[in-house]
Design a protein around this motif. Sequence first.
Motif, PDB file in Angstrom:
ATOM      1  N   GLY A 119      36.246  85.951  36.681  1.00  0.00           N
ATOM      2  CA  GLY A 119      35.692  84.864  37.324  1.00  0.00           C
ATOM      3  C   GLY A 119      33.884  85.039  37.430  1.00  0.00           C
ATOM      4  N   GLU A 120      33.429  85.719  36.418  1.00  0.00           N
ATOM      5  CA  GLU A 120      32.103  85.656  36.442  1.00  0.00           C
ATOM      6  C   GLU A 120      31.430  84.677  35.346  1.00  0.00           C
ATOM      7  N   ALA A 121      30.138  84.079  35.635  1.00  0.00           N
ATOM      8  CA  ALA A 121      29.634  83.144  34.815  1.00  0.00           C
ATOM      9  C   ALA A 121      29.335  83.952  33.271  1.00  0.00           C
ATOM     10  N   ASN A 122      29.114  83.243  32.338  1.00  0.00           N
ATOM     11  CA  ASN A 122      28.940  83.723  31.024  1.00  0.00           C
ATOM     12  C   ASN A 122      27.490  82.995  30.669  1.00  0.00           C
ATOM     13  N   PHE A 123      26.520  83.560  30.321  1.00  0.00           N
ATOM     14  CA  PHE A 123      25.460  82.950  30.008  1.00  0.00           C
ATOM     15  C   PHE A 123      25.024  83.218  28.621  1.00  0.00           C
ATOM     16  N   ARG A 124      24.144  82.293  27.989  1.00  0.00           N
ATOM     17  CA  ARG A 124      23.775  82.236  26.530  1.00  0.00           C
ATOM     18  C   ARG A 124      22.343  81.772  26.517  1.00  0.00           C
ATOM     19  N   TYR A 125      21.444  82.705  25.544  1.00  0.00           N
ATOM     20  CA  TYR A 125      20.045  82.601  25.484  1.00  0.00           C
ATOM     21  C   TYR A 125      19.790  82.217  23.979  1.00  0.00           C
ATOM     22  N   ILE A 126      19.070  80.810  23.972  1.00  0.00           N
ATOM     23  CA  ILE A 126      18.515  80.556  22.588  1.00  0.00           C
ATOM     24  C   ILE A 126      17.232  80.100  22.541  1.00  0.00           C
ATOM     25  N   ARG A 127      16.519  80.179  21.495  1.00  0.00           N
ATOM     26  CA  ARG A 127      15.103  79.583  21.413  1.00  0.00           C
ATOM     27  C   ARG A 127      14.759  78.625  20.337  1.00  0.00           C
ATOM     28  N   PHE A 128      14.183  77.630  20.403  1.00  0.00           N
ATOM     29  CA  PHE A 128      13.870  76.976  19.108  1.00  0.00           C
ATOM     30  C   PHE A 128      12.167  76.853  19.487  1.00  0.00           C
ATOM     31  N   GLU A 129      11.412  77.475  18.238  1.00  0.00           N
ATOM     32  CA  GLU A 129      10.162  77.251  18.433  1.00  0.00           C
ATOM     33  C   GLU A 129       9.508  77.850  19.913  1.00  0.00           C
ATOM     34  N   GLN A 130       8.979  77.064  20.798  1.00  0.00           N
ATOM     35  CA  GLN A 130       8.348  77.785  22.112  1.00  0.00           C
ATOM     36  C   GLN A 130       9.292  77.295  23.075  1.00  0.00           C
ATOM     37  N   TYR A 131      10.539  76.871  22.860  1.00  0.00           N
ATOM     38  CA  TYR A 131      11.396  76.289  23.972  1.00  0.00           C
ATOM     39  C   TYR A 131      12.733  77.050  24.041  1.00  0.00           C
ATOM     40  N   VAL A 132      12.548  77.650  25.199  1.00  0.00           N
ATOM     41  CA  VAL A 132      13.895  78.656  25.577  1.00  0.00           C
ATOM     42  C   VAL A 132      14.765  77.974  26.331  1.00  0.00           C
ATOM     43  N   PHE A 133      16.073  78.038  25.850  1.00  0.00           N
ATOM     44  CA  PHE A 133      17.245  77.466  26.629  1.00  0.00           C
ATOM     45  C   PHE A 133      18.145  78.611  27.089  1.00  0.00           C
ATOM     46  N   ILE A 134      18.533  78.475  28.237  1.00  0.00           N
ATOM     47  CA  ILE A 134      19.456  79.305  28.925  1.00  0.00           C
ATOM     48  C   ILE A 134      20.746  78.516  29.452  1.00  0.00           C
ATOM     49  N   PHE A 135      21.733  78.965  29.175  1.00  0.00           N
ATOM     50  CA  PHE A 135      22.920  77.834  29.538  1.00  0.00           C
ATOM     51  C   PHE A 135      24.106  79.068  30.335  1.00  0.00           C
ATOM     52  N   HIS A 136      24.765  78.262  31.126  1.00  0.00           N
ATOM     53  CA  HIS A 136      25.797  79.276  31.755  1.00  0.00           C
ATOM     54  C   HIS A 136      27.141  78.304  32.262  1.00  0.00           C
ATOM     55  N   THR A 137      28.345  79.211  32.238  1.00  0.00           N
ATOM     56  CA  THR A 137      29.197  78.426  32.560  1.00  0.00           C
ATOM     57  C   THR A 137      29.648  78.563  34.059  1.00  0.00           C
ATOM     58  N   LEU A 138      30.739  78.150  34.686  1.00  0.00           N
ATOM     59  CA  LEU A 138      31.109  78.208  35.925  1.00  0.00           C
ATOM     60  C   LEU A 138      31.457  79.857  36.363  1.00  0.00           C
ATOM     61  N   GLY A 139      31.093  80.045  37.483  1.00  0.00           N
ATOM     62  CA  GLY A 139      31.746  81.643  37.782  1.00  0.00           C
ATOM     63  C   GLY A 139      30.663  82.267  38.805  1.00  0.00           C
ATOM     64  N   THR A 140      30.903  83.290  39.006  1.00  0.00           N
ATOM     65  CA  THR A 140      30.034  84.195  40.024  1.00  0.00           C
ATOM     66  C   THR A 140      28.981  84.430  39.258  1.00  0.00           C
ATOM     67  N   LEU A 141      27.703  84.092  39.970  1.00  0.00           N
ATOM     68  CA  LEU A 141      26.422  84.318  39.299  1.00  0.00           C
ATOM     69  C   LEU A 141      25.710  85.694  39.805  1.00  0.00           C
ATOM     70  N   PRO A 142      25.015  86.211  38.838  1.00  0.00           N
ATOM     71  CA  PRO A 142      24.303  87.660  39.122  1.00  0.00           C
ATOM     72  C   PRO A 142      23.281  87.509  40.022  1.00  0.00           C
TER      73      PRO A 142
END
Length: 258
Positions: A105-128
Amino acid sequence: MQNGNLGILIFWRRLEFGLGRPKESPGVFSHHLEVMCMGQYLVASWQGLLQYISKNMFGNGYYYWHLTELPVQRQNKWGEIDRKLIKKYDGIIDKFKRHRRKAKGEANFRYIRFEQYVFIFHTLGTLPDVYDDPFYDVRENPFILKISDSVSFKIRINGDGKVNVSFTTDTYQGFKAMLHNVAKTQNAGLLKKTFSHINGIPSPAGVLRQKKDLVDYVIRQAEKNQLRIGDGKKKRKMNRQDFWINTKSKTVKVFVDE
């Protein structure tokens, strides 16, 4: 670091259709060797970014997103920032760990970057406990990916849960105005070339529908301005064969080290 506005990513650059990742100074990617075990996260082009965000992230339930713009003047620190944020959110993990987290039931996170732009995504679930950055839900507000000061994409979740990618209203109306003005020059070759540039933009389903509408519009404008194409006595009215659309969605390389 500066946080992006709600639903907006701005790439203040001149759009060239088919544009890949611009060259950067030597050593920018030297930190790859230190984080290779973490997996891929550096996106190679805006086309790959659009594809990955719409299909792999929003399309797989990573509805929550965060955007940070890294300071260009601190480019030599980008690798260090990558490592810290990846570690903070456990932003690059293998599929088995993702499944284990989801099962608990924990959220999964995903980190990506394009040039200077950082994106962090996550799903539903318990957060850290470290969850202290602003995240936004694409289901509540469309995500606007702005490639230049004239071309933007709107990514939203339909009522059926499917991801829809389209031009923003401003971009679509801008293309119509451009085609209208070119048609008035009565230069059939230039009109075909202008539409070809638009056709070179990736065509997710929503964009494809808009391109088909633009074909109807440009044909009407060509006839209104009495444009003809061909040589000598064989000139004819412009039609759909002059404004061909590629209906296949091309899959592009996403990451630099693929």
